[in-house]
Structure formats: C-alpha cells, structure tokens
Design a protein around this motif. Structure first.
Motif, short mmCIF file in Angstrom:
data_model
loop_
_atom_site.label_atom_id
_atom_site.label_comp_id
_atom_site.label_asym_id
_atom_site.label_seq_id
_atom_site.Cartn_x
_atom_site.Cartn_y
_atom_site.Cartn_z
N TYR A 6 -8.93 4.68 -2.77
CA TYR A 6 -9.57 5.70 -1.93
C TYR A 6 -8.57 6.78 -1.53
O TYR A 6 -8.87 7.98 -1.57
N ALA A 7 -7.35 6.36 -1.18
CA ALA A 7 -6.33 7.32 -0.78
C ALA A 7 -5.91 8.21 -1.95
O ALA A 7 -5.69 9.41 -1.78
N LEU A 60 -4.55 -0.68 9.14
CA LEU A 60 -5.44 -1.37 8.21
C LEU A 60 -4.83 -2.68 7.73
O LEU A 60 -5.51 -3.70 7.61
N GLY A 72 -15.29 -2.12 2.01
CA GLY A 72 -15.09 -1.95 3.44
C GLY A 72 -16.17 -2.64 4.25
O GLY A 72 -15.88 -3.33 5.24
N VAL A 109 -1.70 3.16 7.63
CA VAL A 109 -1.62 2.03 6.69
C VAL A 109 -1.39 0.73 7.45
O VAL A 109 -2.03 -0.30 7.17
N SER A 168 -8.69 -1.33 -2.85
CA SER A 168 -9.69 -0.37 -2.37
C SER A 168 -9.03 0.72 -1.53
O SER A 168 -9.34 1.91 -1.67
N VAL A 169 -8.12 0.33 -0.63
CA VAL A 169 -7.42 1.31 0.21
C VAL A 169 -6.62 2.28 -0.66
O VAL A 169 -6.66 3.50 -0.45
N ILE A 209 -6.40 7.51 4.37
CA ILE A 209 -6.18 6.07 4.46
C ILE A 209 -7.41 5.44 5.10
O ILE A 209 -7.67 5.62 6.30
N SER A 210 -8.19 4.71 4.31
CA SER A 210 -9.43 4.15 4.82
C SER A 210 -9.87 2.98 3.97
O SER A 210 -9.51 2.87 2.79
N LEU A 211 -10.65 2.09 4.55
CA LEU A 211 -11.26 0.98 3.83
C LEU A 211 -12.77 1.12 3.99
O LEU A 211 -13.34 0.75 5.02
N ILE A 237 0.84 -1.20 0.00
CA ILE A 237 0.00 0.00 0.00
C ILE A 237 0.87 1.25 0.00
O ILE A 237 0.65 2.19 -0.77
#
Length: 334
Positions: free
Chosen positions: A229-230, A178, A243, A175, A225-226, A236-238, A89
């Motif tokens: 989105y970033a 997650l 999610g 990171v 997906s992470v 930094i999110s799922l 990531i």
C-alpha cells in the motif's frame, strides 16, 4: 568528513523521499555536540537500549500477569517483536531504519506493572490521569538518569504517538504504530493458545482465511499489505480486505482474551495491590526513594508517586506490597 557525515551522505542517496534523514532532525531539547561515528537516531537507539527502564521491561506484564512459563511474552519481548516488524517494513520502504528502531525500542518504556491493568488503575485514581504513551515520553524526557535521555524530536514524537488517536509526524513513527498492533495481535494469540484460553479452532475463520493459519503467515500477510500500500500510495496504512480482517481479529482478541478471560483472573488482585501502594506512598511520602522525593517540589506528590509506581516491575510491586503489608514470621526478622 567523519563516519557520521559519510553515513548521512549515504542516507541521501539510498533512502526514500518518504524517509526522515538523520541530518534533518529537528534536534534535541538540550543542544549537544554530535557524535563523530553515529547519527543522532543511532545515538537515541543506543541510549534507550542501555537505559534501566528498558531493562525493567523484561519483568513487566504483556497479557499474563507475572508469567512463570518461559515462553510467554513480557513487555520486553513484545518490544523486540515490534522492533523487528517495524524494521522489516521500514527497510522495504527505504525509510530510516535507525529512527524506526529507536521509536520501537522506546515506545513502551512508560508501561506500568501488570500491563494495561496498572495503567487503568493510575488513570483512575490520579487526578493527573495516566496514559502509558505519555509516561514513555516522560521517562525519556525526565526520569531516566534523573535528567532524561535528551532524545531527538522525531524519536520523542514517535514514542508519544504510537498509541491512541495521535498521529506521528514521521513515516517511521507511523510504521511503529502499525507494527505494535501487528505484533501484539499475533503474539497474544500464540500465548493465549499456549495458555489454553483459546484453541486454533476458536479463531474467526474468515479472518484466518484472509490472513493465514500460522503465526508467521499472518504477520507476513499484514506486513506485505502495509508495504504494498505504501509503495503504491505513499501512505503508511493497513487497509482493504487484509486490514479489515486484522481489525476484526483484534476485536476478537479484546472480547475473548483481553477482557474477562482466564488471563485476567488475577487482575482484581493486581488492581487492589496498586491502589493500596499508591495511597500508601501518598500518605507516607517520606518512604519514597530520594530520587523521587527530590522532585516533589517540581512535579508534586501525586505525579511523583505515579512515576515511582509506573516504573515498578511486576515482581517489585508484589515485593513492595508484601514487605509493607504482610507480616514476616518471627524467625525471619532477625
């Protein structure tokens, strides 16, 4: 300009504005001369890898207590999988991969024998309470080498904030938090199926439809997906459909594997063993190794006993219990 300075200059050119630059570290608890070759985060990673606490992870429970099968995850293999996912990531987002790796490799150094079972025991019986992420920070700040590893603020913060409600100050730390969940959700499914606790058909079909059927498919879906989105929102999110499917799958694992499954049939024995060891050392403080006895005046008896037990591997705890409480046959004494 030495090699470290050249690399720090390279970071300025290639890393994202979202990244933590090595030269911008908030520093160490105790100032020390910088390395001419490695950045501060590289040095932190190396110190963690060469630590005794890191080596002990190979004999600490992930889910299955003291596993004898060669392919079950231990706390060490979990740590390596977290590191790999987090680095993937971070590299895609042009974050600081060295910082990410250092946090990932150090995040579980404070875990007890028998995994979260041991954590719950110490949290219950110690008046100080016990959280493995706080203990991981304690390992790198005080316990390893007897004086700690003197890591940078960013690595220490990431280790402390990898679990629970705390949020890391760096994107690299976020990171790792997650990546920890992505790793254990998926590798624990793999181990549970291998152990016969689950079959593939038991997995929530809607989650599998979204995330993928295979182990690597699901990990790739979550990682992608992470990253996407970033790249779009700078966070930094799922989240979203992927999610939601991830967190539903995690909840499924808690209900069907982590709590009350065949994987936990030996848990009651582990609880009793650690409780017994804890009170034995509280009542026989002179039996502690010197490196712990010497810290009693600084931290107190309960804290020192917790430190000693938390540092044990599964097999060391079992051997200690046997040596203290199980009588040896007469012929083995002499």
């Amino acid at each position: 300009m030495n090699i470290r300075e050249q690399y720090e200059l390279l970071e300025e050119k290639i890393l994202s504005p979202l990244a933590t630059k090595s030269k911008d570290t908030m520093g160490r608890l105790k100032p020390e001369e910088k390395c001419s070759i490695r950045t501060d985060f590289q040095r932190d990673r190396d110190r963690i890898i060469h630590s005794k606490a890191f080596r002990r992870l190979k004999h600490k429970t992930q889910v299955f207590i003291a596993p004898e099968g060669d392919h079950y995850r231990t706390r060490l293999t979990h740590t390596l999988e977290v590191s790999q996912i987090a680095r993937t990531i971070s590299r895609a987002l042009r974050l600081n991969e060295d910082l990410t790796e250092a946090i990932a490799l150090g995040h579980d150094l404070g875990h007890t024998p028998f995994g979260h079972t041991g954590e719950k025991v110490l949290d219950k019986i110690s008046k100080n309470g016990f959280k493995h992420y706080e203990q991981s920070l304690r390992v790198v700040d005080f316990l390893e080498r007897g004086t700690g590893l003197n890591l940078t603020y960013e690595v220490r913060n990431g280790i402390l904030c990898h679990s629970g409600d705390l949020i890391a100050d760096t994107n690299e730390g976020k990171v790792v938090k997650l990546a920890d969940k992505i790793a254990y959700i998926n590798h624990d499914i793999d181990d549970a199926i291998r152990a016969g606790i689950l079959s593939f058909d038991d997995l929530p079909k809607e989650c599998i439809k979204v995330l993928g059927k295979g182990h690597s498919d699901r990990i790739n879906t979550m990682i992608t997906s992470v990253i996407n989105y970033a790249l779009k929102f700078g966070e930094i999110s799922l989240t979203g459909e992927i999610g939601q499917a991830t967190w539903e799958l995690r909840e499924f694992m808690f209900k069907n594997v982590y709590i009350g499954s065949k994987a936990k049939t030996e848990e009651e024995k582990a609880v009793k063993m650690l409780e017994t060891l804890y009170y034995y050392y509280i009542n026989n403080i002179h039996k502690l190794p010197n490196e712990f006895k010497n810290k009693i005046d600084v931290w107190g008896e309960e804290r020192v006993v917790c430190d000693f037990i938390a540092g044990m591997t599964d097999r060391y705890a079992i051997n200690e219990f046997v040596n203290i409480y199980v009588p040896m046959p007469w012929g083995r004494i002499f």
